[in-house]
Design an enzyme around this catalytic site. Structure first.
Site, PDB file in Angstrom:
ATOM      1  N   GLU A 116      61.286  36.515 -14.876  1.00 55.82           N
ATOM      2  CA  GLU A 116      60.606  35.998 -13.683  1.00 55.82           C
ATOM      3  C   GLU A 116      60.724  36.953 -12.494  1.00 55.82           C
ATOM      4  O   GLU A 116      60.428  36.579 -11.364  1.00 55.82           O
ATOM      5  CB  GLU A 116      61.179  34.627 -13.286  1.00 55.82           C
ATOM      6  CG  GLU A 116      61.151  33.563 -14.359  1.00 55.82           C
ATOM      7  CD  GLU A 116      59.755  33.138 -14.827  1.00 55.82           C
ATOM      8  OE1 GLU A 116      58.758  33.656 -14.270  1.00 55.82           O
ATOM      9  OE2 GLU A 116      59.666  32.319 -15.747  1.00 55.82           O
ATOM     10  N   HIS A 139      65.686  30.351  -8.631  1.00 58.06           N
ATOM     11  CA  HIS A 139      64.917  29.445  -9.487  1.00 58.06           C
ATOM     12  C   HIS A 139      65.872  28.702 -10.398  1.00 58.06           C
ATOM     13  O   HIS A 139      66.822  29.289 -10.916  1.00 58.06           O
ATOM     14  CB  HIS A 139      63.913  30.253 -10.321  1.00 58.06           C
ATOM     15  CG  HIS A 139      63.314  29.472 -11.453  1.00 58.06           C
ATOM     16  ND1 HIS A 139      62.533  28.364 -11.254  1.00 58.06           N
ATOM     17  CD2 HIS A 139      63.401  29.639 -12.801  1.00 58.06           C
ATOM     18  CE1 HIS A 139      62.154  27.878 -12.439  1.00 58.06           C
ATOM     19  NE2 HIS A 139      62.666  28.639 -13.389  1.00 58.06           N
ATOM     20  N   HIS A 141      66.382  24.589 -12.803  1.00 62.48           N
ATOM     21  CA  HIS A 141      65.767  23.410 -13.420  1.00 62.48           C
ATOM     22  C   HIS A 141      66.567  22.159 -13.049  1.00 62.48           C
ATOM     23  O   HIS A 141      67.190  21.541 -13.922  1.00 62.48           O
ATOM     24  CB  HIS A 141      65.742  23.570 -14.949  1.00 62.48           C
ATOM     25  CG  HIS A 141      65.119  24.848 -15.440  1.00 62.48           C
ATOM     26  ND1 HIS A 141      65.417  25.405 -16.664  1.00 62.48           N
ATOM     27  CD2 HIS A 141      64.189  25.668 -14.878  1.00 62.48           C
ATOM     28  CE1 HIS A 141      64.706  26.512 -16.838  1.00 62.48           C
ATOM     29  NE2 HIS A 141      63.961  26.710 -15.760  1.00 62.48           N
ATOM     30  N   GLU A 169      68.415  13.251   6.088  1.00 62.45           N
ATOM     31  CA  GLU A 169      68.475  14.670   6.449  1.00 62.45           C
ATOM     32  C   GLU A 169      67.284  15.498   5.939  1.00 62.45           C
ATOM     33  O   GLU A 169      67.088  16.626   6.395  1.00 62.45           O
ATOM     34  CB  GLU A 169      69.771  15.277   5.918  1.00 62.45           C
ATOM     35  CG  GLU A 169      69.835  15.236   4.409  1.00 62.45           C
ATOM     36  CD  GLU A 169      71.043  15.963   3.807  1.00 62.45           C
ATOM     37  OE1 GLU A 169      71.258  15.806   2.597  1.00 62.45           O
ATOM     38  OE2 GLU A 169      71.740  16.676   4.531  1.00 62.45           O
ATOM     39  N   HIS A 210      58.624  22.089 -14.747  1.00 59.39           N
ATOM     40  CA  HIS A 210      59.449  23.232 -15.137  1.00 59.39           C
ATOM     41  C   HIS A 210      60.710  23.313 -14.254  1.00 59.39           C
ATOM     42  O   HIS A 210      61.818  23.334 -14.783  1.00 59.39           O
ATOM     43  CB  HIS A 210      58.628  24.533 -15.044  1.00 59.39           C
ATOM     44  CG  HIS A 210      59.403  25.768 -15.384  1.00 59.39           C
ATOM     45  ND1 HIS A 210      58.877  26.824 -16.078  1.00 59.39           N
ATOM     46  CD2 HIS A 210      60.691  26.116 -15.117  1.00 59.39           C
ATOM     47  CE1 HIS A 210      59.804  27.763 -16.231  1.00 59.39           C
ATOM     48  NE2 HIS A 210      60.905  27.353 -15.653  1.00 59.39           N
TER      49      HIS A 210
HETATM   50  O1  2HA Z   1      64.755  32.690 -16.941  1.00 63.46           O
HETATM   51  O2  2HA Z   1      64.106  29.706 -16.139  1.00 63.46           O
HETATM   52  O3  2HA Z   1      61.518  30.250 -15.968  1.00 63.46           O
HETATM   53  C1  2HA Z   1      64.583  31.480 -17.563  1.00 63.46           C
HETATM   54  C2  2HA Z   1      63.671  30.608 -16.811  1.00 63.46           C
HETATM   55  C3  2HA Z   1      62.249  30.888 -16.914  1.00 63.46           C
HETATM   56 ZN    ZN Z   2      62.662  28.315 -15.446  1.00 63.56          ZN
END
Ligand code: 2HA
Ligand code: ZN
Length: 271
Positions: A116, A139, A141, A169, A210
């Site tokens: 990414e 990034h 999840h 908040e 995602h």
């Molecule tokens: O790198 O989360 O979006 C692994 C991820 C891809």
């Molecule tokens: Zn990801």
């Protein structure tokens, strides 16, 4: 030369990946972080003329050539960063041609930066254009945020509004709201371009079904943004199926935003 293992930016990356893994936001190789570094500071730890190898970027990053980032590796697990930073992280400088990255440290087993990285670099470019002090793109999840993606409309006004309602908040922490992208194929330049476009307006961008992207001046700010969204999403998921008796009203959100002096997305309220 100072020992890179005690460099604050290496410590920051080790600590934050450890915390994120323990929160369950980065299963397996999920998630990635890039952190823009100050060349003079990196120079205290590394010989900046010693390039280990060059790695193609796959897109044109001339706008940020010469800039140095510490980045999580592709296929690497957040779970392993703390114990083995030199294999799981890398420090790269964007080459003068804007098409390659020069490896200065890390990815010791022959690895490379996250798949990414285009989305990260494009996001850095966008954020720097609106906030020259932006340093971090993250990034992950996060569980409840992701759960919410399946039961809530993926509309940025409605999504942001619901989050703002969940914790007092929220409107103060992310008054600029949350951008939302539909499900898209990850690891591509297209999702990178779409994310970067949103990053001109938002520090937080949900990747539909995602995960989430966050950007900020420091690791704390960036983590704090995602953490606050995740807390709000958790409250939402704990209450969405129950009768709603109380809520934070829009006029109360205005009161909050005005009291704390934040510039907020008034168009995201129903006034
Ligand atoms: O790198 O989360 O979006 C692994 C991820 C891809
Ligand atoms: Zn990801």
């Amino acid at each position: 030369m100072k020992d890179i293992m005690i460099a604050p930016f290496v410590c920051d990356m080790r600590n934050i990946t450890e915390v994120m893994y323990r929160l369950g936001w980065d299963e397996r190789n999920g998630g990635n972080i890039s952190y823009l570094l100050d060349e003079n500071v990196v120079g205290e730890y590394l010989d900046l003329s010693a390039v280990i190898r060059t790695i193609p970027l796959g897109f044109d990053a001339t706008e940020i050539s010469g800039k140095i980032f510490i980045v999580t590796g592709t296929g690497k697990y957040f779970r392993n960063v703390y114990a083995d930073p030199e294999n799981n992280l890398g420090i790269v400088r964007i080459g003068a041609d804007g098409k390659t990255a020069e490896l200065l440290w890390g990815y010791k087993d022959g690895g490379k930066f996250t798949s990414e990285f285009p989305a990260h670099l494009m996001s850095h470019m966008s954020r720097l254009s609106v906030d020259p002090e932006n340093r971090v793109v993250m990034h992950c999840h996060p569980t409840y945020t992701l759960a919410m993606n399946y039961v809530h409309e993926l509309d940025e006004k409605k999504f942001t509004h619901t989050l703002w309602e969940m914790c007092t908040e929220c409107i103060v922490v992310f008054p600029d709201g949350v951008g939302v992208l539909p499900w898209m194929l990850c690891g591509t330049n297209s999702i990178g371009e779409a994310t970067a476009e949103k990053m001109k307006e938002f520090r937080l961008v949900v990747w539909g079904m995602h995960g989430i992207y966050g950007a900020g001046k420091t690791m704390d700010e960036t983590f704090g943004l995602i953490e606050t969204v995740e807390k709000a999403a958790q409250i939402y998921m704990l209450t969405a199926h129950l009768p709603r008796i109380n809520t934070i009203r829009d006029d109360q959100m205005v009161e909050l935003a005005e009291f704390f002096g934040v510039k907020y997305r008034r168009d995201f309220l129903n006034l």
